[in-house]
Design an enzyme around this catalytic site. Structure first.
Site, PDB file in Angstrom:
ATOM      1  N   CYS A 349       0.692  -0.972   0.086  1.00  0.00           N
ATOM      2  CA  CYS A 349       0.193  -0.092  -0.019  1.00  0.00           C
ATOM      3  C   CYS A 349       0.480   1.119  -0.073  1.00  0.00           C
ATOM      4  O   CYS A 349       1.385   1.109  -1.077  1.00  0.00           O
ATOM      5  CB  CYS A 349      -1.316   0.245   1.096  1.00  0.00           C
ATOM      6  SG  CYS A 349      -2.236   1.240   0.632  1.00  0.00           S
ATOM      7  N   HIS A 454      -3.434  -5.509   1.076  1.00  0.00           N
ATOM      8  CA  HIS A 454      -3.512  -5.854   2.253  1.00  0.00           C
ATOM      9  C   HIS A 454      -3.921  -7.315   2.514  1.00  0.00           C
ATOM     10  O   HIS A 454      -4.533  -7.531   2.248  1.00  0.00           O
ATOM     11  CB  HIS A 454      -4.389  -5.097   3.621  1.00  0.00           C
ATOM     12  CG  HIS A 454      -3.612  -3.662   3.456  1.00  0.00           C
ATOM     13  ND1 HIS A 454      -2.460  -3.102   4.102  1.00  0.00           N
ATOM     14  CD2 HIS A 454      -4.415  -2.334   2.814  1.00  0.00           C
ATOM     15  CE1 HIS A 454      -2.173  -2.233   3.854  1.00  0.00           C
ATOM     16  NE2 HIS A 454      -3.131  -1.487   3.272  1.00  0.00           N
TER      17      HIS A 454
END
Length: 509
Positions: A349, A454
């Site tokens: 991310c 994630h």
């Protein structure tokens, strides 16, 4: 009939509220009760993606169908055998700086509330907090509520929306937890109780001593003396729980375990996760602590990554600022040298965004900055946040990450901005290898991988592909916690907290 409410309060942050709430969720569920967790307000950059009630459900594809809650309430819901959703944590504050947080109300970012001063938010958010709690109470037998920090912060009492205001609203039976390993636990318990109003003191039904090392008999006569002064019994003495298996709620790093390989076995992989100031979603690395032969380190200086097999750049709530911090520590040069030697680098991310050539911010979301230049990518921040679950199959990878080729993984996305190939670098022949469309890329050499997904290490398929091993399942962790509280609490206490109407005394006080 509205659900009976049990609330876990703490004398301080880190006292053990989150894991005890999780354990109670599983224990009450084990009794055949329908259980839901609740925390009115959470301050954490550890968040999970959950459905927004009434917005299309988990199958919806629209942006409004998904929202964010704190990771602790996500795990508590799983422990309760309930579907996680935004009412379980109606207000989430995600710190972006020491004096500024992004406000997430009922799963969605509120720019208006984010701009208000701290105390100015209470009147605006309380109606939705109360409505969320009331709705959960109407649908369940028991709601296990977690407080925040300490309920005795008298400077915040007038604007409180997470501790005693919630307890009074639900007429919850409260347990007050203290960390005895820090010292001063009896003073913490007495002082917290003494600073509450008489009405609030009446809601405290038991004291819990957490993280005790030694013979509980040595505590006498202090528990009885405390009861004489307050009328509240010590109902549990919980032994120190090393490696209970749940991620730490507030991002408290287990530095004491830095030198140990997870779950025993010969050390074969050292993973250094860069711990910048606004690190987010660090809970997704918890499974690495339990993989045999893997050592997990939290890196804050170049010396911390020396000798590491992998360097991981995790998520960030303030990517440009954390990138500046990383450079100030000299970690940029250390990461570049590691990559030049062929060492594996993973960016997740915000970490993916840092690995690229540039961060471009025309909306004032995060900030402009040059990237680390390890992937020929560029990130443009957008005003709208991407929040969704995702399930994808890795394409063909090469180099150090080849083991992930063809692996099906499930996880979630929480990010501002989109990342793409740098056009000028593409024209010059420097192309990133896109291994999941729009989500994951690696460099030509194959040792640097960046992805928006994630939860990679929470996926059993990915763990098996990378290490040929598995970590203990969450179900195993929840069951162990439930068995623990069953033995640590005085007989009948947990049942008594939910066996009578909330206005009646739960224990002989």
């Amino acid at each position: 009939m509205a659900a009976r409410c049990v609330m876990v309060l703490g004398t301080s942050s880190g006292a053990g509220k989150s894991w005890l709430t999780t354990a109670l969720c599983r224990w009450y569920s084990d009794q055949g009760l329908k259980v839901a967790p609740f925390k009115a307000q959470n301050m954490s950059n550890n968040a999970r993606v959950v459905p927004v009630a009434g917005a299309g459900g988990a199958g919806g594809s629209g942006f409004a169908a998904w929202g964010e809650i704190g990771s602790a309430q996500y795990f508590q819901a799983l422990a309760a055998r309930a579907a996680p959703e935004v009412r379980m944590n109606p207000l989430l504050l995600k710190p972006e700086a020491d004096t500024r947080s992004q406000v997430v109300l009922m799963g969605q970012v509120s720019a208006e509330l984010s701009a208000l001063p701290w105390r100015g938010r209470s009147a605006r958010v309380w109606p939705q907090i109360a409505a969320a709690l009331d709705a959960l109470r109407a649908e369940n037998d028991v709601v296990v509520i977690e407080g925040a920090g300490s309920p005795a912060e008298i400077n915040l009492h007038a604007s409180d929306v997470v501790n005693m205001r919630v307890a009074r609203h639900a007429q919850a039976r409260c347990l007050l937890v203290a960390d005895i390993d820090r010292g001063g636990a009896f003073a913490h318990l007495y002082g917290t109780w003494a600073l509450l109003s008489h009405e609030e003191q009446a809601l405290i039904h038991g004291f819990v001593l957490n993280k005790f090392r030694g013979d509980p008999a040595l505590l006498a006569p202090a528990p009885e003396m405390l009861r004489e002064r307050t009328g509240v019994p010590v109902v549990a003495t919980v032994p120190m729980q090393w490696g209970h298996g749940l991620p730490e709620e507030d991002g408290v790093f287990d530095d004491a375990a830095q030198g140990r390989a997870g779950a025993g076995g010969a050390l074969h992989t050292t993973v250094a996760v860069v711990a910048y100031p606004r690190i987010s979603n660090l809970d997704e690395f918890q499974p690495l602590k339990s993989v045999p032969g893997v050592r997990l380190l939290w890196a804050r200086a170049p010396a911390d990554v020396a000798g590491a097999d992998w360097i991981v750049l995790p998520g960030s709530k303030s990517t440009a600022a954390d990138l500046a911090w990383l450079r100030a520590q000299g970690l940029d040069a250390a990461i570049a040298a590691h990559a030049a030697r062929g060492g594996r680098v993973l960016g997740v991310c915000g970490g993916l965004q840092m690995l690229g050539e540039a961060l471009i911010d025309t909306h004032g979301v995060d900030g402009n900055a040059p990237g680390l230049g390890l992937l020929p990518l560029v990130t443009a921040f957008a005003a709208e946040k991407t929040v969704r679950h995702t399930r994808n199959t890795f394409g063909a990878l090469h180099g150090g990450w080849q083991a992930l080729s063809g692996t099906v993984v499930a996880g979630y996305e929480i990010h501002h901005g989109q990342t793409a190939q740098h056009p000028a670098m593409a024209a010059a022949g420097d192309l990133a290898h896109e291994v999941v469309p729009g989500l994951a890329w690696q460099n030509a050499r194959g040792n640097v991988l960046g992805l928006y997904l994630h939860g990679l290490f929470e996926d059993g398929n990915a763990l098996h592909a990378l290490f040929g091993a598995a970590a203990p399942t969450l179900e195993t962790v929840f069951d162990r916690l439930s068995a623990g509280v069953d033995s640590w609490f005085a007989p009948g206490v947990l049942a008594s907290l939910v066996s009578m109407p909330n206005h009646a005394p739960a224990l002989d006080r």
